[in-house]
Design a protein around this motif. Structure first.
Motif, PDB file in Angstrom:
ATOM      1  N   GLU A   1      -2.732  -4.808  -8.900  1.00  0.00           N
ATOM      2  CA  GLU A   1      -2.611  -4.770  -7.606  1.00  0.00           C
ATOM      3  C   GLU A   1      -1.656  -3.296  -7.215  1.00  0.00           C
ATOM      4  O   GLU A   1      -2.078  -1.977  -6.071  1.00  0.00           O
ATOM      5  CB  GLU A   1      -2.030  -5.286  -6.395  1.00  0.00           C
ATOM      6  N   LEU A   2      -0.748  -2.643  -8.331  1.00  0.00           N
ATOM      7  CA  LEU A   2       0.407  -1.123  -8.093  1.00  0.00           C
ATOM      8  C   LEU A   2      -0.490  -0.002  -8.763  1.00  0.00           C
ATOM      9  O   LEU A   2      -0.260   0.660  -8.595  1.00  0.00           O
ATOM     10  CB  LEU A   2       1.408  -1.957  -8.011  1.00  0.00           C
ATOM     11  N   GLY A   3      -1.416  -1.345  -9.435  1.00  0.00           N
ATOM     12  CA  GLY A   3      -1.913   0.281 -10.347  1.00  0.00           C
ATOM     13  C   GLY A   3      -1.339   1.122 -11.579  1.00  0.00           C
ATOM     14  O   GLY A   3      -1.675   1.898 -11.821  1.00  0.00           O
TER      15      GLY A   3
ATOM     16  N   LEU B   1       1.242  -1.168  -0.230  1.00  0.00           N
ATOM     17  CA  LEU B   1      -0.089   0.131   0.191  1.00  0.00           C
ATOM     18  C   LEU B   1       0.630   1.572   0.130  1.00  0.00           C
ATOM     19  O   LEU B   1       0.646   2.194  -1.279  1.00  0.00           O
ATOM     20  CB  LEU B   1      -0.857  -0.078   1.336  1.00  0.00           C
ATOM     21  N   GLN B   2       1.744   1.247   0.496  1.00  0.00           N
ATOM     22  CA  GLN B   2       3.085   2.430   0.853  1.00  0.00           C
ATOM     23  C   GLN B   2       3.481   2.535  -0.410  1.00  0.00           C
ATOM     24  O   GLN B   2       3.754   3.609  -0.987  1.00  0.00           O
ATOM     25  CB  GLN B   2       3.876   2.030   2.098  1.00  0.00           C
ATOM     26  N   LEU B   3       4.227   1.285  -1.002  1.00  0.00           N
ATOM     27  CA  LEU B   3       4.494   1.694  -2.595  1.00  0.00           C
ATOM     28  C   LEU B   3       3.618   2.025  -3.594  1.00  0.00           C
ATOM     29  O   LEU B   3       4.108   3.058  -4.341  1.00  0.00           O
ATOM     30  CB  LEU B   3       4.962   0.917  -2.746  1.00  0.00           C
ATOM     31  N   LYS B   4       2.407   1.612  -3.235  1.00  0.00           N
ATOM     32  CA  LYS B   4       1.271   2.047  -4.558  1.00  0.00           C
ATOM     33  C   LYS B   4       1.157   3.396  -4.408  1.00  0.00           C
ATOM     34  O   LYS B   4       0.658   4.139  -5.427  1.00  0.00           O
ATOM     35  CB  LYS B   4       0.288   1.642  -4.078  1.00  0.00           C
ATOM     36  N   GLU B   5       1.043   3.973  -2.975  1.00  0.00           N
ATOM     37  CA  GLU B   5       1.048   5.483  -3.325  1.00  0.00           C
ATOM     38  C   GLU B   5       1.712   6.429  -3.316  1.00  0.00           C
ATOM     39  O   GLU B   5       1.656   7.324  -4.223  1.00  0.00           O
ATOM     40  CB  GLU B   5       1.061   6.052  -1.506  1.00  0.00           C
ATOM     41  N   GLU B   6       3.526   5.596  -2.956  1.00  0.00           N
ATOM     42  CA  GLU B   6       4.874   7.040  -3.681  1.00  0.00           C
ATOM     43  C   GLU B   6       3.960   6.873  -5.565  1.00  0.00           C
ATOM     44  O   GLU B   6       4.724   7.598  -6.285  1.00  0.00           O
ATOM     45  CB  GLU B   6       6.047   5.676  -3.080  1.00  0.00           C
ATOM     46  N   LEU B   7       3.555   5.947  -6.029  1.00  0.00           N
ATOM     47  CA  LEU B   7       4.262   5.559  -7.352  1.00  0.00           C
ATOM     48  C   LEU B   7       2.906   6.137  -8.331  1.00  0.00           C
ATOM     49  O   LEU B   7       3.343   6.604  -9.277  1.00  0.00           O
ATOM     50  CB  LEU B   7       4.205   3.788  -8.134  1.00  0.00           C
ATOM     51  N   GLN B   8       1.647   6.183  -7.612  1.00  0.00           N
ATOM     52  CA  GLN B   8       0.835   6.883  -8.124  1.00  0.00           C
ATOM     53  C   GLN B   8       1.340   8.103  -8.422  1.00  0.00           C
ATOM     54  O   GLN B   8       0.509   8.790  -8.718  1.00  0.00           O
ATOM     55  CB  GLN B   8      -0.371   6.515  -7.572  1.00  0.00           C
ATOM     56  N   SER B   9       1.391   8.511  -7.109  1.00  0.00           N
ATOM     57  CA  SER B   9       2.095  10.001  -6.894  1.00  0.00           C
ATOM     58  C   SER B   9       3.077  10.526  -8.681  1.00  0.00           C
ATOM     59  O   SER B   9       3.249  11.716  -9.002  1.00  0.00           O
ATOM     60  CB  SER B   9       1.934  10.719  -6.165  1.00  0.00           C
TER      61      SER B   9
END
Length: 524
Positions: free
Chosen positions: A424-426, A384-392
């Motif tokens: 999952e990481l989008g 979840l933490q990595l996904k937020e960073e990637l999406q930004s």
């Protein structure tokens, strides 16, 4: 006088296929690569290590290194580098009397041959090609006739002595006599050659045997101590704990149940449950992570050569060692003779389910549900933490996963890439829906897709690597946005093509390193 002399046909025939001349200012790394030709490597300048199969060897300007088809090799080189790699075919088997390391009687002739071959490596006609082959034959004749290139490598003999007699009291003085050098020079030479001191190497051999005996036998600590050359039981216990972080009794207790796995992926499920298998497939190229981190902890090592190349013999070997539990699948289990192993439990992974479901079912079977739940909760927080960073940072970026094999590119993926990276990481696929199976793509099609990022897996075999070097110089390749913006990320199939809990955790680490920490690309 008329005299006729008849000569026998030569049993040796060498044909040079191509030459790589590699010059780097600082460092050069090549992941484990499979040989489909014979290889001759000569390090004219530089320092570092060459890995041939399972041997780690410090490079030396007074040596050449030989690999045969089916071998794997890797390079970790530093400082100013000049490396010659000759790819050739051979008839006859001088290899049977040659060691992979050949000590040269002189380096000047090798320098001369390498320079000549480098200047002749692009012949303009058949006559020049003929001349090039003659020079290569001369080089190999010099190597074969080198006085110091005899099969009895004295330093290797000292190493073999330690392999055979680690249970005895071994003095550096005796090893130096075997190598026919002074004690000080022996320690220095051994350390440079194998990357570890003689004493540390001896301790590694003793520790590996102690672990094997603790797992595979009921021998008492004092008996094990004697079998590895340590006379005092209490010193052995302190020594073992210092090396492993646990006492011999705790180590044995942790390995009380003999659990074996038939596939690499299942090791990644067991390790998430804090279980190191008793038997597992290992290889420095095809299972590099597990080989590097766990080979000294797994007493029964199956073949992982080309993943499933030796499946039948692996399953036969498992039955010989009689583990209590085998983690396998329906196909692999069909190679087991269950009639003669009635006490052995077989747990079959359901491969049509997700890795998460597989882990939970395995944890239930092994009574490790609490451990699985903690592991999954920790994994989900990281994801979840990595996904937020990637999406930004990458919400509009497109990614294309490619595999380079021989002369072709393939649009490629795996269950791990499809499920974790894209779903999952989008992350957004440049091709729309990224397929699981390989699909060949021509270079002009990649130019048309024009992705923002390319995640590129270059197959580590000689023909592919040669063609990859040519592709990087082509104008079409340079037209791709990801290429001219420096966003081609060379990745290995490990862990991206493994489907397990540990592989998914490692993929998160790799993605963070590549896309968040902006690790420099390695265009090898």
């Amino acid at each position: 006088m008329h005299e006729i002399k008849q000569f026998e046909r030569s049993v040796y025939s060498f044909t040079l296929k191509w030459l790589e001349w590699i010059r780097k200012d600082n460092h050069y790394r090549l992941r484990f690569t499979w040989c489909n030709h014979y290889l001759l490597l000569y390090m004219a300048k530089g320092e570092g290590f060459i890995y041939i199969n399972e041997d780690k060897i410090a490079v030396n300007q007074e040596e050449v290194y030989l690999c045969k088809p089916g071998d794997t090799y890797a390079l970790h080189l530093t400082s100013e580098i000049e490396l010659y790699v000759f790819h050739f075919d051979m008839l006859g088997e001088p290899w049977q009397r040659m060691h992979p390391i050949v000590r040269l009687q002189a380096i000047e002739p090798v320098w001369s041959y390498c320079n000549q071959l480098s200047s002749l490596s692009q012949p303009n006609n058949e006559l020049e090609n003929f001349r090039m082959q003659i020079v290569f034959q001369d080089l190999f004749y010099f190597i074969l006739s080198s006085e110091k290139g005899a099969p009895e490598n004295r330093l290797l003999e000292a190493k073999r002595y330690m392999d055979l007699y680690y249970d005895k009291t071994i003095q550096i003085e005796h090893l130096a006599r075997i190598a026919q050098v002074s004690e000080h020079y022996f320690v220095d030479l051994f350390t440079k050659q194998y990357g570890v001191s003689p004493i540390k190497y001896l301790h590694q051999q003793r520790l590996a045997e102690a672990k094997r005996l603790l797992i595979q036998s009921d021998a008492r600590s004092r008996d094990i101590a004697k079998k590895i050359g340590i006379g005092d039981e209490y010193y052995f216990s302190r020594w073992f704990k210092k090396k492993t972080g646990m006492s011999p009794s705790v180590f044995r207790s942790n390995h009380k149940t003999y659990i074996a796995v038939s596939q690499r992926d299942y090791m990644g499920q067991l390790l998430a449950l804090d279980i190191i298998p008793y038997a597992a497939p290992l290889h420095p190229k095809w299972t590099p992570y597990y080989y590097e981190h766990f080979r000294t902890d797994i007493p029964v090592q199956l073949s992982a050569y080309k993943i499933d190349k030796h499946l039948r013999s692996n399953m036969e070997k498992l039955q010989q060692y009689r583990p209590e539990i085998i983690i396998t699948n329906q196909y692999d289990s069909s190679h087991l003779d269950k009639k003669h192993n009635t006490n052995m439990q077989v747990f079959c992974i359901q491969e049509d389910t997700t890795w998460r479901m597989q882990l939970e079912e395995l944890a239930t079977f092994l009574n490790k549900k609490d451990r699985a739940e903690k592991w999954l909760n920790r994994f989900d927080r990281k994801k979840l933490q990595l996904k937020e960073e990637l999406q930004s940072r990458y919400s509009d970026a497109s990614f294309l996963f490619l595999r380079k094999f021989k002369h072709s590119f393939y649009l490629t993926s795996s269950r791990s890439v499809s499920e974790l990276f894209f779903e999952e990481l989008g992350m957004r696929s440049a091709y729309g829906k990224q397929p699981v199976h390989d699909q060949e793509l021509k270079l002009e099609e990649i130019v048309k897709i024009n992705p923002d990022h390319i995640m590129l897996m270059v197959c580590q075999e000689q023909e592919t690597l040669y063609d990859w070097k040519q592709i990087q110089q082509s104008l079409d390749w340079m037209k791709i946005k990801a290429v001219h913006e420096g966003q081609v990320h060379c990745i290995a199939t490990d862990p991206w093509f493994e489907y397990s809990a540990v592989a998914h955790e490692r993929i998160l680490q790799k993605v963070r390193k590549i896309l968040i920490e902006f690790c420099p690309n390695n265009h090898q």
